[in-house]
Structures are given as structure tokens and as C-alpha cells.
Design an enzyme around this catalytic site. Structure first.
Site, short mmCIF file in Angstrom:
data_model
loop_
_atom_site.label_atom_id
_atom_site.label_comp_id
_atom_site.label_asym_id
_atom_site.label_seq_id
_atom_site.Cartn_x
_atom_site.Cartn_y
_atom_site.Cartn_z
N TYR A 152 0.85 -1.19 0.00
CA TYR A 152 0.00 0.00 0.00
C TYR A 152 0.88 1.24 0.00
CZ TYR A 152 -3.64 3.34 1.29
OH TYR A 152 -4.51 4.40 1.30
N ASP A 247 9.37 3.01 0.24
CA ASP A 247 8.29 3.63 0.99
C ASP A 247 8.42 3.25 2.47
OD1 ASP A 247 5.95 4.59 2.05
OD2 ASP A 247 4.62 3.64 0.60
N LYS A 277 3.26 9.11 8.80
CA LYS A 277 2.90 8.53 10.09
C LYS A 277 3.78 9.06 11.24
CE LYS A 277 0.19 4.84 8.13
NZ LYS A 277 0.40 4.37 6.77
C1 LIG Z 1 -0.17 4.74 5.42
C2 LIG Z 1 0.73 4.49 4.25
C3 LIG Z 1 0.71 5.34 3.12
C4 LIG Z 1 -0.29 6.44 2.94
O1 LIG Z 1 -0.16 7.44 3.89
P1 LIG Z 1 -1.42 8.43 4.15
O2 LIG Z 1 -0.86 9.44 5.10
O3 LIG Z 1 -2.51 7.58 4.72
O4 LIG Z 1 -1.79 9.02 2.84
C5 LIG Z 1 1.65 5.13 2.13
N1 LIG Z 1 2.55 4.13 2.23
C6 LIG Z 1 2.57 3.29 3.29
C7 LIG Z 1 3.61 2.21 3.36
C8 LIG Z 1 1.66 3.43 4.32
O5 LIG Z 1 1.66 2.57 5.34
#
Ligand SMILES: *Cc1c(COP(=O)(O)O)cnc(C)c1O
Length: 441
Positions: A152, A247, A277
């Protein structure tokens, strides 16, 4: 007479009439765990309190940011102070530079300079990955992006194909509303399968701008990369002139002070890293960083456009700075130890009831998979006995423990999970394990 406080069920009914699904983000609707979502009104340390006045030990942690515990006094204090000086200026502030420097200086390994020379601050992880991809396309003059099934990267059009997190929870192949022409720019491969990568690069290597990968997958439950996977990925991408976007929105500053990049058993080269986060300490802040030669392609220096009214918001910057400053070796040691204790206890409780499972770990991140062997990719994750999770989740919730409301999400321990909070979790586990054992498909 004082007005009765509403119940969670009443709040949910009212929310559903005013908002699609009653939520601002899908997983909050508790659809996959088949119970009423809790509406929280306050939180402190490892605890959250709902509208009915019930307190829960929290293992969601705002999906990661509450790594020091909720409403950490030092974080709240700097946010309050910042607020009195102005909520935002739409202009530059010294704090943004400090945060950029702090992130750059933390992401090092064995004392050697890390992959980040420059950083741009944005407001969400979605923006960070979306911008990283635009940057990779701008830098290479190529269009295609490779991603992995079950990973994701937020909800931008090109990254929703076979995505993890809420997309996995809802069992969607992708999303309606994404034009086929855009979806065709993303090649989705199975995770932890280097042959598949080599094949796609052999066939279309000169069209691929970047590979984007979760540093360790944690949005289909936790699925760590095979040792050497990230480093091989970097080598293959680079051999074909493509970039590697790592990421770390979830893993960054959580699994260690330099994220997963800092603890992967085989060191690897990343061209762009994305954070979110934890880096905002609970307020909307995210970032992307990399070498100057790539980052300087961003406007105003370069031709790749990106902007944001709220980017680098001073309250979010203050929360991020304070959070990172408090995340020292001792804090990580506490989080790691808490994760060990909780993961081991959950596993023992399930084993005592004869429930087939494995605990998947990536540093202090973990999740339980109801399968006999550790899954390596999304297909294997999906093949588990997922029906065992909802009764397990509900039993924990009944006992006052708030777990992630989906089997496809990681459990988040904070440095505020002390003995009292942890023993409440341990006390709740046997009954939850019994509920998982008696679940039927
Ligand atoms: C949560 C998440 C996102 C998206 O971040 P948002 O602040 O919810 O847009 C992207 N990449 C990873 C790995 C994530 O866990």
C-alpha cells in the site's frame, strides 16, 4: 436532566447518515470485523477512551504516529506553544529546515552518510509517494512504475492496483474511477520474487521509471522482505536506469531510528525514500527525500511540479520534531521489548488453543497470520484462515484491548505501553484465542 451521552452505535448511525460509511477512512467502519466501530473522545499514553467512557489499551496508535503514546506531554506542549504563535503562514519557517536536517541526519547506517541529501515536506503519505513517482518519471523520462501486490502506497490513482491496507481489507482488486490508461502505467508483481522482477525488466526495462516497494511490507499484515531482496531490487533497477523508491511511511522511525533501511539485514541503496505517520507525531505531515541531483528536479529549481498550501505546517513540524527528538535508543528498546512480550503471548495463547498461526515480524512491527507457514507474498497472505480474526478481535475489544480492525494490518506498540497496559493485553488473550479456535469459515 443532563443529556445522556450517546452510545457508539448511536454515533455510528448518525455518522452513516452524514458521511459515506460513517467514516473519513474506510477501515474505521470495522466492516471486516463485523462489530460497531468505537468512537473515541480522548487518549493518553497507551489508552484510548470511547464515547461510552470505556477505556481500551490501544495497539493501533493512530496507525503508527502515537509511537510515544497518545498525547505525550512534551509533544502536546510544543504543539500548544506553536499554535499560540500562529497556525500557519503559507510561507517558510525555520522549523521545516530543522526537521529536514534531523531526518537527513538520522537516516544513516554505520556512521556512513545515508541516501537523503534533501527533503520535501508534504502533508500525507499519499502525497509523498505520488510526488516520488512523478519525480522518478521526471528524472528518467519514462512512464512505467513497478509495484508489488499487497503493498500500500496511499490512494493515488496509479498505486491502487492490488493494494494492501483498506483495499486488501475490502478485497478490492483496485478502485473504480481509475482510468484504464493510468492503471496500465503500473506493473504489479508478486512480492519477494526476484525472477518476476528480472523478467519484467528484461522485457520492458527501458520503459520503467521506478520500482516502488514498502521497505518491509506491513499493509497486508507484516511480510518482511527476504534477506537481500531490497538490495537485489536496487541492483536490478539501477542496471536498467530505473530508480528505487523505498516507501517508509509506515516503517520509518518506527522499526528503528533509520527506519527499515537502517536495519535490513542486507544494506541497500535507495534513490528516494518516503516518510509519513511517525514523522508527523500525530499531525498531518509526510516527506520525501533523496540525493540532491534528483530532489532538485522539483519546482522551483526543476521542471517537476509539486506544492501544498499546508505543507510544512508549523504545528505538524513541531509535533514531528518533538516526536523524533524523544525517540531515542531507550524508547526503541522499550517498544521492541513490548512487541516481543505481546507477540510471544499472543502466539502462546493461540498455540494453547491449537490455532494454526504464525507471528510475522519486521523489527517491532508484527501481525498474526492464521496459516501454518510464513507467507511471502499477497497470494499466500490471502490464503490464510482470515475468518479467525474477527472473533479474536471482538473478544479483545470486549476485554478492553483495541487491535487493528483488520487481519491485514500490523499491530503498533508504543514506548508508553508499560507493565500495566501490557498485562491487560496478556489477560485478554486466552479468551480471544478460544474465540479464534471456535470460529468457523
Ligand atoms: C499509510 C501508508 C501510506 C499512505 O499514507 P497516508 O498518510 O494515509 O496518505 C503510504 N505508504 C505506506 C507504506 C503506508 O503505510
Amino acid at each position: 436532566m443532563a443529556a445522556m451521552t450517546p452510545t457508539n452505535a448511536e454515533e455510528f448511525a448518525r455518522a452513516r447518515a452524514a458521511m459515506p460509511g460513517g467514516v473519513s477512512s474506510p477501515v474505521r467502519a470495522f466492516g471486516s470485523v463485523q462489530t460497531t466501530p468505537r468512537f473515541f473522545v480522548s487518549a493518553a499514553g497507551p489508552y484510548v477512551t470511547d464515547v461510552e467512557g470505556r477505556e481500551y489499551v490501544d495497539l493501533v496508535g493512530s496507525w503508527g504516529p502515537a509511537i510515544l503514546g497518545h498525547a505525550h506531554p512534551a509533544v502536546v506542549q510544543v504543539v500548544q506553544d506553536a499554535a499560540t504563535r500562529g497556525l500557519g503562514f503559507g510561507a517558510s519557517t525555520p522549523g521545516e529546515t530543522q526537521l529536514a536536517e534531523l531526518i537527513r541526519d538520522r537516516v544513516v547506517r554505520d556512521g556512513v552518510d545515508g541516501p537523503i541529501e534533501k527533503l520535501r515536506l508534504v502533508s500525507t503519505g499519499t502525497e509523498a509517494t505520488m510526488t516520488a513517482i512523478r519525480l522518478a518519471r521526471g528524472a528518467t523520462g519514462r512512464d512505467l512504475v513497478v509495484k508489488f501486490a499487497g503493498h500500500y502506497h496511499g490512494h493515488s490513482d496509479g498505486l491502487l492496483a492490488e493494494a494492501g491496507s483498506g483495499v486488501a481489507t475490502l478485497a478490492l482488486p483496485g478502485s473504480a474511477g481509475v482510468p484504464a490508461a493510468i492503471a496500465a502505467q503500473t506493473l504489479v508483481l508478486p512480492y519477494n520474487d526476484l525472477d518476476a522482477i528480472r523478467e519484467v525488466f528484461a522485457a520492458r526495462g527501458d520503459e520503467i521509471a521506478a520500482v516502488i516497494v514498502e521497505a518491509s511490507a506491513a499493509n497486508m499484515g507484516v511480510v518482511p522482505p527476504a534477506p537481500g531482496f531490497n538490495s537485489a531490487l536496487a541492483d536490478i533497477a539501477h542496471a536498467h536506469g530505473a530508480l528505487l523508491i523505498v516507501d517508509e511511511v509506515l516503517t520509518g522511525f518506527r522499526v528503528g531510528s533509520a527506519g527499515w533501511w537502517g536495519i535490513d539485514p542486507v544494506p541497500f541503496e535507495a534513490d528516494l525514500l518516503t516518510f509519513g505517520k511517525v514523522v508527523g507525531g500525530g499531525l498531518p505531515l509526510a516527506a520525501l527525500g533523496g540525493r540532491s541531483e534528483i530532489m532538485d528536479l522539483l519546482a522551483p529549481l526543476g521542471p517537476v511540479y509539486q506544492a501544498g498550501t499546508l505543507s510544512g505546517n508549523p504545528l505538524a513540524v513541531a509535533a514531528g520534531l518533538a516526536t523524533l527528538q524523544h525517540l531515542d535508543a531507550e524508547a526503541y528498546a522499550r517498544i521492541d521489548a513490548g512487541a516481543d512480550t505481546i507477540a510471544d503471548a499472543a502466539s502462546s495463547a493461540l498455540a494453547a488453543e491449537g490455532v494454526t498461526h504464525v507471528v510475522q515480524r519486521a523489527g517491532n512491527l508484527f501481525s498474526i497470520v492464521f496459516a501454518g507457514t510464513a507467507p511471502r507474498d499477497y497470494d499466500e497472505v490471502k490464503a490464510q484462515d482470515a475468518f479467525r480474526y474477527p472473533p479474536f478481535f471482538r473478544a479483545m475489544l470486549e476485554a478492553g484491548v483495541s487491535l487493528p480492525p483488520s487481519v491485514f494490518e500490523a499491530w503498533f506498540v508504543s514506548s508508553s505501553h508499560d507493565d500495566a497496559a501490557i498485562s491487560r493485553i496478556l489477560d485478554a488473550l486466552p479468551a480471544a484465542a478460544r474465540a479464534a479456535a471456535s470460529a468457523t469459515a
